[in-house]
Write a protein that holds these residues in place. Structure first.
Motif, PDB file in Angstrom:
ATOM      1  N   ASN A  42      87.020  68.609  71.612  1.00 51.68           N
ATOM      2  CA  ASN A  42      86.798  70.027  71.296  1.00 51.68           C
ATOM      3  C   ASN A  42      85.378  70.257  70.748  1.00 51.68           C
ATOM      4  O   ASN A  42      85.166  70.946  69.750  1.00 51.68           O
ATOM      5  CB  ASN A  42      87.855  70.531  70.303  1.00 51.68           C
ATOM      6  N   ILE A  43      84.400  69.638  71.439  1.00 51.44           N
ATOM      7  CA  ILE A  43      82.979  69.808  71.094  1.00 51.44           C
ATOM      8  C   ILE A  43      82.293  70.477  72.286  1.00 51.44           C
ATOM      9  O   ILE A  43      82.469  70.022  73.424  1.00 51.44           O
ATOM     10  CB  ILE A  43      82.305  68.443  70.813  1.00 51.44           C
ATOM     11  N   PRO A  44      81.514  71.539  72.085  1.00 52.59           N
ATOM     12  CA  PRO A  44      80.849  72.202  73.229  1.00 52.59           C
ATOM     13  C   PRO A  44      79.892  71.247  73.962  1.00 52.59           C
ATOM     14  O   PRO A  44      79.204  70.448  73.332  1.00 52.59           O
ATOM     15  CB  PRO A  44      80.069  73.347  72.598  1.00 52.59           C
ATOM     16  N   TYR A  45      79.875  71.356  75.284  1.00 49.16           N
ATOM     17  CA  TYR A  45      78.953  70.568  76.115  1.00 49.16           C
ATOM     18  C   TYR A  45      77.954  71.544  76.718  1.00 49.16           C
ATOM     19  O   TYR A  45      78.326  72.551  77.298  1.00 49.16           O
ATOM     20  CB  TYR A  45      79.740  69.828  77.196  1.00 49.16           C
ATOM     21  N   ARG A  46      76.655  71.244  76.574  1.00 47.35           N
ATOM     22  CA  ARG A  46      75.639  72.168  77.085  1.00 47.35           C
ATOM     23  C   ARG A  46      74.399  71.417  77.568  1.00 47.35           C
ATOM     24  O   ARG A  46      74.160  70.277  77.189  1.00 47.35           O
ATOM     25  CB  ARG A  46      75.243  73.175  75.996  1.00 47.35           C
ATOM     26  N   SER A  47      73.628  72.099  78.400  1.00 48.68           N
ATOM     27  CA  SER A  47      72.331  71.561  78.826  1.00 48.68           C
ATOM     28  C   SER A  47      71.295  71.984  77.790  1.00 48.68           C
ATOM     29  O   SER A  47      71.246  73.147  77.387  1.00 48.68           O
ATOM     30  CB  SER A  47      71.950  72.116  80.193  1.00 48.68           C
ATOM     31  N   ILE A  48      70.469  71.022  77.352  1.00 50.08           N
ATOM     32  CA  ILE A  48      69.479  71.339  76.302  1.00 50.08           C
ATOM     33  C   ILE A  48      68.045  71.307  76.806  1.00 50.08           C
ATOM     34  O   ILE A  48      67.109  71.494  76.041  1.00 50.08           O
ATOM     35  CB  ILE A  48      69.626  70.373  75.095  1.00 50.08           C
ATOM     36  N   LYS A  49      67.858  71.057  78.128  1.00 48.57           N
ATOM     37  CA  LYS A  49      66.483  70.841  78.615  1.00 48.57           C
ATOM     38  C   LYS A  49      65.587  72.078  78.469  1.00 48.57           C
ATOM     39  O   LYS A  49      64.383  71.954  78.330  1.00 48.57           O
ATOM     40  CB  LYS A  49      66.488  70.344  80.061  1.00 48.57           C
ATOM     41  N   LYS A  63      69.603  58.255  68.498  1.00 51.62           N
ATOM     42  CA  LYS A  63      69.656  58.899  69.820  1.00 51.62           C
ATOM     43  C   LYS A  63      70.335  60.277  69.776  1.00 51.62           C
ATOM     44  O   LYS A  63      71.261  60.559  70.537  1.00 51.62           O
ATOM     45  CB  LYS A  63      70.360  57.987  70.840  1.00 51.62           C
ATOM     46  N   PHE A  64      69.872  61.127  68.846  1.00 48.02           N
ATOM     47  CA  PHE A  64      70.341  62.511  68.838  1.00 48.02           C
ATOM     48  C   PHE A  64      69.124  63.431  68.816  1.00 48.02           C
ATOM     49  O   PHE A  64      68.030  63.033  68.428  1.00 48.02           O
ATOM     50  CB  PHE A  64      71.252  62.788  67.629  1.00 48.02           C
ATOM     51  N   MET A  65      69.323  64.681  69.252  1.00 50.54           N
ATOM     52  CA  MET A  65      68.228  65.656  69.279  1.00 50.54           C
ATOM     53  C   MET A  65      68.564  66.817  68.356  1.00 50.54           C
ATOM     54  O   MET A  65      69.560  67.518  68.550  1.00 50.54           O
ATOM     55  CB  MET A  65      68.026  66.185  70.708  1.00 50.54           C
ATOM     56  N   ILE A  98      72.861  69.442  66.090  1.00 47.78           N
ATOM     57  CA  ILE A  98      72.297  68.311  66.831  1.00 47.78           C
ATOM     58  C   ILE A  98      73.044  68.114  68.147  1.00 47.78           C
ATOM     59  O   ILE A  98      74.217  68.475  68.269  1.00 47.78           O
ATOM     60  CB  ILE A  98      72.346  66.995  66.005  1.00 47.78           C
ATOM     61  N   ALA A  99      72.333  67.535  69.130  1.00 46.82           N
ATOM     62  CA  ALA A  99      72.953  67.168  70.413  1.00 46.82           C
ATOM     63  C   ALA A  99      73.115  65.659  70.454  1.00 46.82           C
ATOM     64  O   ALA A  99      72.175  64.917  70.158  1.00 46.82           O
ATOM     65  CB  ALA A  99      72.080  67.635  71.573  1.00 46.82           C
ATOM     66  N   VAL A 100      74.335  65.204  70.807  1.00 43.67           N
ATOM     67  CA  VAL A 100      74.607  63.775  70.956  1.00 43.67           C
ATOM     68  C   VAL A 100      75.220  63.546  72.336  1.00 43.67           C
ATOM     69  O   VAL A 100      75.757  64.464  72.947  1.00 43.67           O
ATOM     70  CB  VAL A 100      75.571  63.241  69.861  1.00 43.67           C
ATOM     71  N   SER A 101      75.131  62.311  72.817  1.00 39.87           N
ATOM     72  CA  SER A 101      75.760  62.006  74.106  1.00 39.87           C
ATOM     73  C   SER A 101      77.050  61.219  73.923  1.00 39.87           C
ATOM     74  O   SER A 101      77.797  61.031  74.868  1.00 39.87           O
ATOM     75  CB  SER A 101      74.790  61.220  75.003  1.00 39.87           C
ATOM     76  N   ILE A 115      68.621  64.302  76.233  1.00 40.84           N
ATOM     77  CA  ILE A 115      68.274  64.026  74.832  1.00 40.84           C
ATOM     78  C   ILE A 115      66.981  63.209  74.771  1.00 40.84           C
ATOM     79  O   ILE A 115      66.067  63.518  74.004  1.00 40.84           O
ATOM     80  CB  ILE A 115      69.436  63.285  74.121  1.00 40.84           C
ATOM     81  N   ARG A 116      66.877  62.192  75.644  1.00 36.89           N
ATOM     82  CA  ARG A 116      65.682  61.343  75.668  1.00 36.89           C
ATOM     83  C   ARG A 116      64.453  62.163  76.054  1.00 36.89           C
ATOM     84  O   ARG A 116      63.385  62.027  75.464  1.00 36.89           O
ATOM     85  CB  ARG A 116      65.895  60.190  76.651  1.00 36.89           C
ATOM     86  N   ASP A 117      64.589  63.044  77.051  1.00 36.00           N
ATOM     87  CA  ASP A 117      63.470  63.886  77.492  1.00 36.00           C
ATOM     88  C   ASP A 117      63.013  64.837  76.389  1.00 36.00           C
ATOM     89  O   ASP A 117      61.805  65.047  76.199  1.00 36.00           O
ATOM     90  CB  ASP A 117      63.860  64.689  78.743  1.00 36.00           C
ATOM     91  N   CYS A 118      63.982  65.413  75.648  1.00 35.21           N
ATOM     92  CA  CYS A 118      63.630  66.334  74.557  1.00 35.21           C
ATOM     93  C   CYS A 118      62.948  65.591  73.410  1.00 35.21           C
ATOM     94  O   CYS A 118      61.994  66.106  72.822  1.00 35.21           O
ATOM     95  CB  CYS A 118      64.882  67.051  74.047  1.00 35.21           C
ATOM     96  N   LEU A 119      63.423  64.392  73.103  1.00 32.61           N
ATOM     97  CA  LEU A 119      62.785  63.596  72.046  1.00 32.61           C
ATOM     98  C   LEU A 119      61.332  63.318  72.397  1.00 32.61           C
ATOM     99  O   LEU A 119      60.433  63.431  71.571  1.00 32.61           O
ATOM    100  CB  LEU A 119      63.543  62.273  71.848  1.00 32.61           C
ATOM    101  N   ARG A 120      61.101  62.975  73.672  1.00 35.75           N
ATOM    102  CA  ARG A 120      59.745  62.678  74.116  1.00 35.75           C
ATOM    103  C   ARG A 120      58.873  63.937  74.098  1.00 35.75           C
ATOM    104  O   ARG A 120      57.721  63.903  73.713  1.00 35.75           O
ATOM    105  CB  ARG A 120      59.798  62.085  75.532  1.00 35.75           C
ATOM    106  N   LYS A 121      59.477  65.065  74.507  1.00 38.98           N
ATOM    107  CA  LYS A 121      58.725  66.325  74.591  1.00 38.98           C
ATOM    108  C   LYS A 121      58.327  66.841  73.209  1.00 38.98           C
ATOM    109  O   LYS A 121      57.188  67.263  72.991  1.00 38.98           O
ATOM    110  CB  LYS A 121      59.592  67.368  75.313  1.00 38.98           C
TER     111      LYS A 121
END
Length: 555
Positions: free
Chosen positions: A59-66, A87-89, A100-103, A132-138
């Motif tokens: 029961n956790i929302p799933y979304r695109s964060i890019k 490994k969270f954004m 925060i976003a987690v995988s 998450i990895r792309d956002c951390l780098r960005k």
């Protein structure tokens, strides 16, 4: 129970069969991994399906964060080493609540850990590991967590804003050997290679350091943490160490080479260090250890390929490639040499520098410091009985005259000239002082070359043309993750092949202007760079702007 639930959800959605679930559970017991990780690794489900099911299970929302905009205060609130390690954004900070976003929703202790260490209450959403990895780098920049760790342990920072301590050479050398600095430089190299960059620029300024990658011929600035400026001297030392340069010497330019292995891929690095006002400027050229290019890879039209194959099979004469630095001349020359490379053909090259290794070809790197110039090397080479010669560049009268006399004595010679088009190659040689009769009798062809970027296949879209020379609809790249929002992915060459026929020879002997020679070549059937560019625009492979960048549409 949780494992059973995730399996049941995937089965109920028709994504997984009972047999597949049983095999995944069996594998999970063997490896001890999370069941979801096992199912993705085995190819039974994709990450999107798994996260949708986990969202339902927990029961956790799933979304695109890019494309989610993230405020600076959110990034400042969470140290990079913390976000990268777990490994969270971080996405949003409202009052004392951090979203925060987690995988992996099974990391149930993470919100408690954040509360304990950072003092925030946590709201969790699910997102893909790659996003998450792309956002951390960005948002944090390349190597942010490494920079953070190094500076946490060291006293490199100065009390003065934007300045670094002048350390003793021993200290810099020692810190460059530190595993963290090695990791930081490796991260920059890995990121560049994965981004298809051909050059890395690390540039120091008064109170900052810039990191830029050249991708498809264009420089792009890459986000890096501001504190990387404090580590610039250590990074320079590390780069010098891997390329065998003098760590102590900072006053004069230095050039070196290194070979690195990333994954299964070996890469050659050509390194240039230049003293600038605020430290040493580094440019790293990235080259594959071996260039396995064939004529098929050049993107030639059938007619152009036929002409080129005819030229490179001639027993003697000179073929000149012309164009500015970075137009792909060397790559085309290597492809030509690879095509004619055979046990019965002796090929020798003289280069500055020798960029790629060619199996079965004798390659010579010039070294003016010890007197090994193009001209001197060329004199000695003829005693080695070559059939084909490649001279990296004709820069002066002496090299040009020797190359021409070599062609006249029965050798096939390839070389390059820096001119804007094929016809200007003639006048360039005459300007060097070569007699017109030698130019007319020895050169078989002048080939002008440019590289244009190809429209990204993932975000290509049709729009009306705004250029009066091109009517109707054309294509552009809108920009997407695949092309890093540039709208382009990959490059292709434009060629202009000028054959030296009897009419052109006559004009050379008369010392005619380049424009007159070009006109005669077009009348004889030569297709110009502009013609080829227009073809690529009409076929939807490149854009009007890109062709205008390297040639003139209206001319």
């Amino acid at each position: 129970m949780g494992s059973k639930m995730i399996g049941d959800i995937l089965i109920s959605k028709g994504i997984l069969t009972k047999e597949q679930l049983e095999s995944a559970v069996k594998e999970q017991k063997r490896t001890g991994e999370y069941l979801g990780t096992v199912m993705v690794r085995m190819g039974l489900v994709n990450e999107n399906n798994l996260l949708t099911a986990l969202s339902e299970q927990f029961n956790i929302p799933y979304r695109s964060i890019k494309d989610v905009p993230i405020e600076d205060k959110v990034i400042t609130a969470v140290p990079p080493r913390y976000a990268w390690h777990y490994k969270f954004m971080p996405l949003k900070l409202k009052g004392n609540i951090l979203m925060i976003a987690v995988s992996n929703p099974l990391d149930i202790w993470l919100p408690e850990d954040i509360k304990l260490n950072l003092g925030y209450d946590v709201e969790v959403v699910l997102a893909s590991e790659q996003e998450i990895r792309d956002c951390l780098r960005k948002y944090y920049g390349v190597g942010a967590e490494t920079v953070d760790k190094i500076l946490e342990k060291s006293t490199v920072k100065s009390d003065k804003a934007g300045a670094t301590d002048i350390q003793a050479v021993e200290d810099i050398s020692h810190s460059a050997e530190d595993a963290s600095v090695i990791k930081l430089v490796n991260q920059i190299l890995t990121e560049a290679i994965q981004s298809r960059a051909t050059d890395i620029h690390i540039e120091p300024f008064r109170d900052t350091v810039k990191l830029r990658y050249r991708i498809d011929g264009v420089l792009y600035e890459t986000p890096i943490p501001p504190d990387m400026k404090y580590l610039h001297p250590s990074m320079v030392s590390r780069v010098k160490i891997i390329s065998g340069l003098d760590v102590v010497e900072r006053r004069v330019p230095q050039d070196g080479r290194a070979k690195v292995k990333i994954g299964n891929r070996e890469t050659d690095l050509r390194i240039s260090v230049l003293p600038s006002l605020y430290g040493e400027d580094i440019v790293i050229r990235i080259l594959p250890t071996q260039l396995m290019l064939s004529m098929d890879d050049l993107g030639l039209e059938a007619q152009e390929r036929e002409k080129l194959e005819y030229l490179i099979k001639k027993p003697h004469g000179i073929v000149f490639l012309t164009g500015p630095t970075g137009s792909g001349k060397t790559t085309t020359l290597y492809a030509c040499l690879s095509h004619i490379n055979a046990p019965g053909v002796k090929i020798i090259t003289i280069e500055d520098p020798a960029e790629y290794e060619l199996a079965g070809v004798v390659q010579i790197q010039i070294n003016p410091k010890v007197g090994l110039t193009f001209a001197n090397a060329l004199r000695s080479i003829l005693r080695h009985d070559p059939d084909v010669l490649m001279i990296g560049e004709v820069r002066d009268f002496e090299t040009a005259e020797l190359a021409i006399r070599t062609a006249l004595t029965g050798h096939l010679v390839f070389s390059t000239l820096h001119t804007n088009d094929a016809a200007s190659g003639v006048t360039r040689l005459l300007d060097m002082g070569i007699e017109p009769y030698l130019v007319a009798s020895s050169v078989e062809s002048y080939i002008a070359q440019r590289l244009v970027r190809l429209i990204c296949p993932q975000c290509r879209q049709e729009v009306p043309s705004e250029d009066p020379n091109i009517k109707g609809m054309v294509f552009i790249g809108k920009g997407c993750d695949f092309c890093k929002n540039t709208g382009y992915h990959g490059r292709i060459a434009l060629y202009e092949i000028l054959f030296v026929d009897d009419k052109i020879k006559e004009l050379i002997l008369q010392k005619a202007a380049a424009s007159e020679i070009k006109r005669a070549a077009v009348e004889a059937g030569m297709r110009t760079l502009r013609d080829r560019g227009i073809d690529l625009i009409k076929s939807g492979r490149t854009t009007i702007e890109e062709v205008l960048r390297v040639t003139e549409l209206g001319g």
